[in-house]
Write an enzyme that holds these catalytic residues in place. Sequence first.
Site, PDB file in Angstrom:
ATOM      1  N   LYS A 121     -30.998  17.834 -23.966  1.00  0.00           N
ATOM      2  CA  LYS A 121     -31.262  17.679 -22.530  1.00  0.00           C
ATOM      3  C   LYS A 121     -32.377  18.580 -22.037  1.00  0.00           C
ATOM      4  O   LYS A 121     -32.878  18.406 -20.924  1.00  0.00           O
ATOM      5  CB  LYS A 121     -29.993  17.962 -21.717  1.00  0.00           C
ATOM      6  CG  LYS A 121     -28.767  17.220 -22.198  1.00  0.00           C
ATOM      7  CD  LYS A 121     -29.049  15.764 -22.417  1.00  0.00           C
ATOM      8  CE  LYS A 121     -28.135  15.141 -23.444  1.00  0.00           C
ATOM      9  NZ  LYS A 121     -28.109  15.759 -24.744  1.00  0.00           N
ATOM     10  N   SER A 468     -24.294  10.438 -29.587  1.00  0.00           N
ATOM     11  CA  SER A 468     -25.303  11.323 -30.139  1.00  0.00           C
ATOM     12  C   SER A 468     -26.332  10.487 -30.886  1.00  0.00           C
ATOM     13  O   SER A 468     -26.019   9.414 -31.414  1.00  0.00           O
ATOM     14  CB  SER A 468     -24.648  12.317 -31.103  1.00  0.00           C
ATOM     15  OG  SER A 468     -25.608  12.967 -31.900  1.00  0.00           O
TER      16      SER A 468
END
EC number: 4.2.1.9
Length: 562
Positions: A121, A468
């Site tokens: 992120k 993921s």
Amino acid sequence: MKSEVTKKGIEKAPHRSLLNALGLTKWENDRPFVGIVNSQNDLVPGHLHLDQIASAVKAGVRANGGTPLEFPAIAVCDGIAMNHEGMRYSLASRELIADSIEVMALAHALDALVLIVNCDKIVPGMLMAAARLNLPAVMISGGPMMAGRFQGRDVSLSTIFEGVGAVQAGKMAPEELEELEEAACPGCGSCSGMFTANTMNCLSEALGLALPGNGTFPAVSAARIRLAKEAGWQVMELFRKGISACDILVEKAFSNALALDMALGGSTNTVLHLPAIAREAGVELDLDSVDRISGKVPHLCKLSPAGSMHIQDLHEAGGVSAVLQELLSHGLIEGDALTATGQTLAENVEGCSIRCSDVIRSVDAPYSPTGGLAILKGNLAPAGAVVKQAAVDPEMLKHKGPARVFDSEEAAVAAIFAGKIKPGDVMVIRYEGPKGGPGMREMLTPTSAVAGMGLDRDVALITDGRFSGASRGASIGHISPEAAEGGPLALVREGDLIKIDIPSRKLELLVDEEELEKRRAKWQHPEPNVKKGYLARYARLVSSASQGAVLFDNPVGRRGDR
């Protein structure tokens, strides 16, 4: 210079006094102030070494006439945060990163930014800030981790997650898992497959805010340090030429990034991050755009988790520049896009070529004629869902099976490890979306458990959460609207038949509309999982995954132009 508001004129004597207290000389104060945003910390392996990168960046800035001023940004390690409460904070940290950079850059009237990133992120959070502030900016990552070696083969983080499932299934001895644990992550850097961090670091080259080599120069290489110095030097060149972030982050930059994403077979999380960055830059980017580009750009690379090769192999095969040159030569990207080098994308990749066709295939001989990601729609996902089709076994591209319904990731993982999931099942994990989670947790633990137990060719997993980049198999995420908003996923019952048709881009719940209406009338909004603190605020403000999970109160457009 924006920074002159803090240092010019008699009324700014107090400001200059404080700058003196930093140890800055008069000649340093006379230079442009360049913010060096450093996300180094001692918790994230990908960020452990970023102080070295920062030192190199500062050297480059000073050498080219700027004054570097460093400040921090937070960073979450998704691997360490995985499969517990911590994962709720991972995606949510993206907004905090962007907001905190805005605060520091505007409060101190900085003239330019160098953004030092690496994992998950942090990359999109900093790129969102760059677009929002619209200052001259260059992004430099800490680089990918080298693959580990285990029993004569290259391994990575995804290997050990799958190893847990293999032990549960009796396919690996606990002693072997312990050996793998020691080998899988050999040192600093972003985890070595084409997971989210490395995907975003590669795409940053196509977006134009990172210099060539950013995505693949290894974290431990001297080339990475040299690139950091170049980043510091180059931000001063952009400053002098008056080139700001949104001069680079235009529509064609995002189209180029998506084209590269499809060729590389990147992480599904890019479908959250690229729209969020585009929104800050005032560029329209939706799921239809993603699927349109996926339909015309072939899949050229099969890196872990889709294949056995890693980022170091991509680097040796020519890196991102070789892939971009291959796409450019077939008219699949726009070569006239401006980049942080001050040159066009075409000029950046001129003379680059594929050095190993086992790693990077040509457009004429791709793994697939369409891209690595696919957007699915249907009565189960009216606003869309995303799957990394490049990592789906061909046998699972079309599948129909009974729903096994779980209202949390923990319940699903417990069922997998208890042997309750059977071939043919479609696992439904709901109330894990941006609002429902809150925070849209990644499902690497359940997907890896399924793969490790040898069920990835027989079992599908669908969720309003996300996956993921290390996940593989028929893992369909970002289902929108999410269950917590009363989306169709909330109406699924145990045993309902679900039909998946990835080639046709369809995701269907095989229950008639009259029955669904009866269920909808009885559905009640669940109690929130988190009722105080940052996540509670985040849940109130966050949009759907189909909109990039941005916060509704974030203004759209180029805030740096005000």
